[in-house]
Scaffold this motif. Structure first.
Motif, PDB file in Angstrom:
ATOM      1  N   TRP A  32       3.517   4.181 -15.084  1.00 21.47           N
ATOM      2  CA  TRP A  32       2.441   3.397 -14.488  1.00 21.47           C
ATOM      3  C   TRP A  32       1.182   4.231 -14.423  1.00 21.47           C
ATOM      4  CZ3 TRP A  32       5.057   0.911  -9.584  1.00 21.47           C
ATOM      5  CH2 TRP A  32       6.055   0.030  -9.997  1.00 21.47           C
ATOM      6  N   ALA A  33       0.061   3.599 -14.682  1.00 22.84           N
ATOM      7  CA  ALA A  33      -1.222   4.293 -14.591  1.00 22.84           C
ATOM      8  C   ALA A  33      -1.705   4.206 -13.145  1.00 22.84           C
ATOM      9  CB  ALA A  33      -2.231   3.654 -15.533  1.00 22.84           C
ATOM     10  N   ILE A  34      -1.232   5.136 -12.328  1.00 21.29           N
ATOM     11  CA  ILE A  34      -1.613   5.175 -10.919  1.00 21.29           C
ATOM     12  C   ILE A  34      -2.209   6.538 -10.621  1.00 21.29           C
ATOM     13  CG2 ILE A  34       0.124   3.502 -10.173  1.00 21.29           C
ATOM     14  CD1 ILE A  34       1.783   5.894  -9.133  1.00 21.29           C
ATOM     15  N   PRO A  35      -2.998   6.625  -9.545  1.00 21.41           N
ATOM     16  CA  PRO A  35      -3.504   7.944  -9.151  1.00 21.41           C
ATOM     17  C   PRO A  35      -2.331   8.871  -8.823  1.00 21.41           C
ATOM     18  CG  PRO A  35      -4.621   6.196  -7.951  1.00 21.41           C
ATOM     19  CD  PRO A  35      -3.482   5.561  -8.700  1.00 21.41           C
ATOM     20  N   PRO A  36      -2.567  10.172  -8.840  1.00 25.47           N
ATOM     21  CA  PRO A  36      -1.481  11.117  -8.556  1.00 25.47           C
ATOM     22  C   PRO A  36      -0.800  10.819  -7.218  1.00 25.47           C
ATOM     23  CG  PRO A  36      -3.444  12.276  -9.280  1.00 25.47           C
ATOM     24  CD  PRO A  36      -3.833  10.836  -9.100  1.00 25.47           C
ATOM     25  N   THR A  37       0.505  10.964  -7.221  1.00 26.07           N
ATOM     26  CA  THR A  37       1.295  10.793  -6.008  1.00 26.07           C
ATOM     27  C   THR A  37       1.295  12.107  -5.253  1.00 26.07           C
ATOM     28  OG1 THR A  37       2.682   9.205  -7.172  1.00 26.07           O
ATOM     29  CG2 THR A  37       3.594  10.168  -5.183  1.00 26.07           C
ATOM     30  N   ALA A  38       1.353  12.023  -3.946  1.00 25.11           N
ATOM     31  CA  ALA A  38       1.322  13.234  -3.119  1.00 25.11           C
ATOM     32  C   ALA A  38       2.445  14.194  -3.489  1.00 25.11           C
ATOM     33  CB  ALA A  38       1.431  12.859  -1.647  1.00 25.11           C
ATOM     34  N   ASN A  39       2.071  15.446  -3.623  1.00 21.75           N
ATOM     35  CA  ASN A  39       3.028  16.532  -3.818  1.00 21.75           C
ATOM     36  C   ASN A  39       3.485  16.950  -2.425  1.00 21.75           C
ATOM     37  OD1 ASN A  39       4.390  18.917  -4.173  1.00 21.75           O
ATOM     38  ND2 ASN A  39       2.826  19.876  -5.432  1.00 21.75           N
ATOM     39  N   LEU A  40       4.710  16.599  -2.073  1.00 23.77           N
ATOM     40  CA  LEU A  40       5.223  16.863  -0.733  1.00 23.77           C
ATOM     41  C   LEU A  40       5.533  18.338  -0.504  1.00 23.77           C
ATOM     42  CD1 LEU A  40       7.532  13.736  -0.454  1.00 23.77           C
ATOM     43  CD2 LEU A  40       5.148  13.996   0.299  1.00 23.77           C
ATOM     44  N   LEU A  41       5.417  19.158  -1.559  1.00 25.61           N
ATOM     45  CA  LEU A  41       5.649  20.596  -1.447  1.00 25.61           C
ATOM     46  C   LEU A  41       4.341  21.356  -1.230  1.00 25.61           C
ATOM     47  CD1 LEU A  41       8.236  20.979  -4.352  1.00 25.61           C
ATOM     48  CD2 LEU A  41       8.646  20.411  -1.937  1.00 25.61           C
ATOM     49  N   ASP A  42       3.231  20.640  -1.276  1.00 29.27           N
ATOM     50  CA  ASP A  42       1.919  21.238  -1.070  1.00 29.27           C
ATOM     51  C   ASP A  42       1.844  21.833   0.344  1.00 29.27           C
ATOM     52  OD1 ASP A  42      -1.037  20.920  -0.017  1.00 29.27           O
ATOM     53  OD2 ASP A  42      -1.166  20.938  -2.206  1.00 29.27           O
ATOM     54  N   THR A  56       3.436   8.232   8.465  1.00 30.78           N
ATOM     55  CA  THR A  56       3.063   7.849   7.103  1.00 30.78           C
ATOM     56  C   THR A  56       4.161   7.017   6.455  1.00 30.78           C
ATOM     57  OG1 THR A  56       1.687   9.818   6.871  1.00 30.78           O
ATOM     58  CG2 THR A  56       2.378   8.725   4.836  1.00 30.78           C
ATOM     59  N   ILE A  57       5.417   7.401   6.645  1.00 24.28           N
ATOM     60  CA  ILE A  57       6.517   6.594   6.116  1.00 24.28           C
ATOM     61  C   ILE A  57       6.496   5.210   6.749  1.00 24.28           C
ATOM     62  CG2 ILE A  57       9.035   6.346   5.996  1.00 24.28           C
ATOM     63  CD1 ILE A  57       9.156   9.472   6.027  1.00 24.28           C
ATOM     64  N   THR A  58       6.237   5.149   8.029  1.00 21.31           N
ATOM     65  CA  THR A  58       6.241   3.885   8.769  1.00 21.31           C
ATOM     66  C   THR A  58       5.096   2.969   8.358  1.00 21.31           C
ATOM     67  OG1 THR A  58       7.273   4.966  10.663  1.00 21.31           O
ATOM     68  CG2 THR A  58       6.164   2.862  11.079  1.00 21.31           C
ATOM     69  N   HIS A  59       3.883   3.516   8.271  1.00 18.75           N
ATOM     70  CA  HIS A  59       2.678   2.705   8.077  1.00 18.75           C
ATOM     71  C   HIS A  59       2.088   2.761   6.672  1.00 18.75           C
ATOM     72  CE1 HIS A  59       2.584   1.849  12.337  1.00 18.75           C
ATOM     73  NE2 HIS A  59       2.800   3.130  12.556  1.00 18.75           N
ATOM     74  N   GLY A  60       2.555   3.694   5.842  1.00 19.89           N
ATOM     75  CA  GLY A  60       1.999   3.847   4.509  1.00 19.89           C
ATOM     76  C   GLY A  60       0.697   4.627   4.537  1.00 19.89           C
ATOM     77  N   LYS A  61       0.209   4.927   3.327  1.00 23.53           N
ATOM     78  CA  LYS A  61      -1.056   5.659   3.201  1.00 23.53           C
ATOM     79  C   LYS A  61      -1.548   5.481   1.781  1.00 23.53           C
ATOM     80  CE  LYS A  61      -3.219  10.091   3.969  1.00 23.53           C
ATOM     81  NZ  LYS A  61      -3.061  11.462   4.428  1.00 23.53           N
ATOM     82  N   GLY A  62      -2.802   5.137   1.617  1.00 18.74           N
ATOM     83  CA  GLY A  62      -3.347   4.906   0.282  1.00 18.74           C
ATOM     84  C   GLY A  62      -2.575   3.791  -0.414  1.00 18.74           C
ATOM     85  N   LEU A  63      -2.077   4.070  -1.607  1.00 20.60           N
ATOM     86  CA  LEU A  63      -1.300   3.073  -2.347  1.00 20.60           C
ATOM     87  C   LEU A  63       0.142   2.963  -1.868  1.00 20.60           C
ATOM     88  CD1 LEU A  63      -2.501   3.743  -6.007  1.00 20.60           C
ATOM     89  CD2 LEU A  63      -3.184   1.885  -4.480  1.00 20.60           C
ATOM     90  N   MET A  64       0.578   3.897  -1.043  1.00 24.91           N
ATOM     91  CA  MET A  64       1.955   3.866  -0.543  1.00 24.91           C
ATOM     92  C   MET A  64       2.097   2.773   0.507  1.00 24.91           C
ATOM     93  SD  MET A  64       4.088   6.900   1.275  1.00 24.91           S
ATOM     94  CE  MET A  64       5.192   6.460   2.599  1.00 24.91           C
ATOM     95  N   GLU A  65       3.017   1.878   0.239  1.00 26.13           N
ATOM     96  CA  GLU A  65       3.288   0.792   1.177  1.00 26.13           C
ATOM     97  C   GLU A  65       4.033   1.318   2.406  1.00 26.13           C
ATOM     98  OE1 GLU A  65       2.494  -2.511   0.865  1.00 26.13           O
ATOM     99  OE2 GLU A  65       1.395  -2.039  -0.967  1.00 26.13           O
ATOM    100  N   PRO A  66       3.953   0.613   3.531  1.00 23.58           N
ATOM    101  CA  PRO A  66       4.749   1.003   4.691  1.00 23.58           C
ATOM    102  C   PRO A  66       6.229   0.735   4.438  1.00 23.58           C
ATOM    103  CG  PRO A  66       3.538  -1.026   5.138  1.00 23.58           C
ATOM    104  CD  PRO A  66       3.094  -0.538   3.787  1.00 23.58           C
ATOM    105  N   TYR A  67       7.063   1.590   4.988  1.00 21.11           N
ATOM    106  CA  TYR A  67       8.511   1.450   4.814  1.00 21.11           C
ATOM    107  C   TYR A  67       9.220   1.093   6.117  1.00 21.11           C
ATOM    108  CZ  TYR A  67       8.349   2.901   0.003  1.00 21.11           C
ATOM    109  OH  TYR A  67       8.102   2.934  -1.345  1.00 21.11           O
ATOM    110  N   ASN A  68       8.467   0.634   7.123  1.00 22.84           N
ATOM    111  CA  ASN A  68       9.086   0.284   8.394  1.00 22.84           C
ATOM    112  C   ASN A  68      10.033  -0.906   8.276  1.00 22.84           C
ATOM    113  OD1 ASN A  68       6.758  -1.275   7.945  1.00 22.84           O
ATOM    114  ND2 ASN A  68       6.589  -1.793  10.103  1.00 22.84           N
ATOM    115  N   ALA A  69       9.817  -1.779   7.316  1.00 24.98           N
ATOM    116  CA  ALA A  69      10.705  -2.928   7.126  1.00 24.98           C
ATOM    117  C   ALA A  69      11.898  -2.577   6.247  1.00 24.98           C
ATOM    118  CB  ALA A  69       9.939  -4.098   6.518  1.00 24.98           C
TER     119      ALA A  69
END
Length: 92
Positions: A32-42, A56-69
């Motif tokens: 997929w042509a998406i902006p870079p995904t966060a490097n969680l090791l940064d 962030t997992i609960t509410h999402g951030k940027g293009l990341m959808e929330p995962y609370n559901a």
């Protein structure tokens, strides 16, 4: 058992974008042509408090959808714990 649950949930919900190691090079970035995904090791992500990662997992951030559901509260904390293990392993 808690970390194993975190590993399972991470592999299903996080790994496609963030990669198996958390480096942001998941399978999605190849197709997929998406902006870079966060490097969680940064170091900036490593410095975040666990509560911020949970938020962030609960509410999402940027293009990341929330995962609370998708992930229960306990599962979200398990993912946070598993992620901390990935981050610690990357230091070795």
């Amino acid at each position: 058992a808690f970390l194993e649950r975190g590993r399972q949930r991470y592999s299903i919900t996080c790994q496609p974008c963030h990669g198996a190691s958390g480096n942001g090079q998941g399978i999605v970035s190849k197709y997929w042509a998406i902006p870079p995904t966060a490097n969680l090791l940064d170091p900036r992500v490593k410095a975040l408090p666990e509560g911020q990662i949970f938020w962030t997992i609960t509410h999402g951030k940027g293009l990341m959808e929330p995962y609370n559901a998708v992930l229960s509260v306990k599962d979200r904390w398990a993912v946070v714990a598993y992620l901390r293990g990935l981050q610690a392993a990357s230091d070795n």
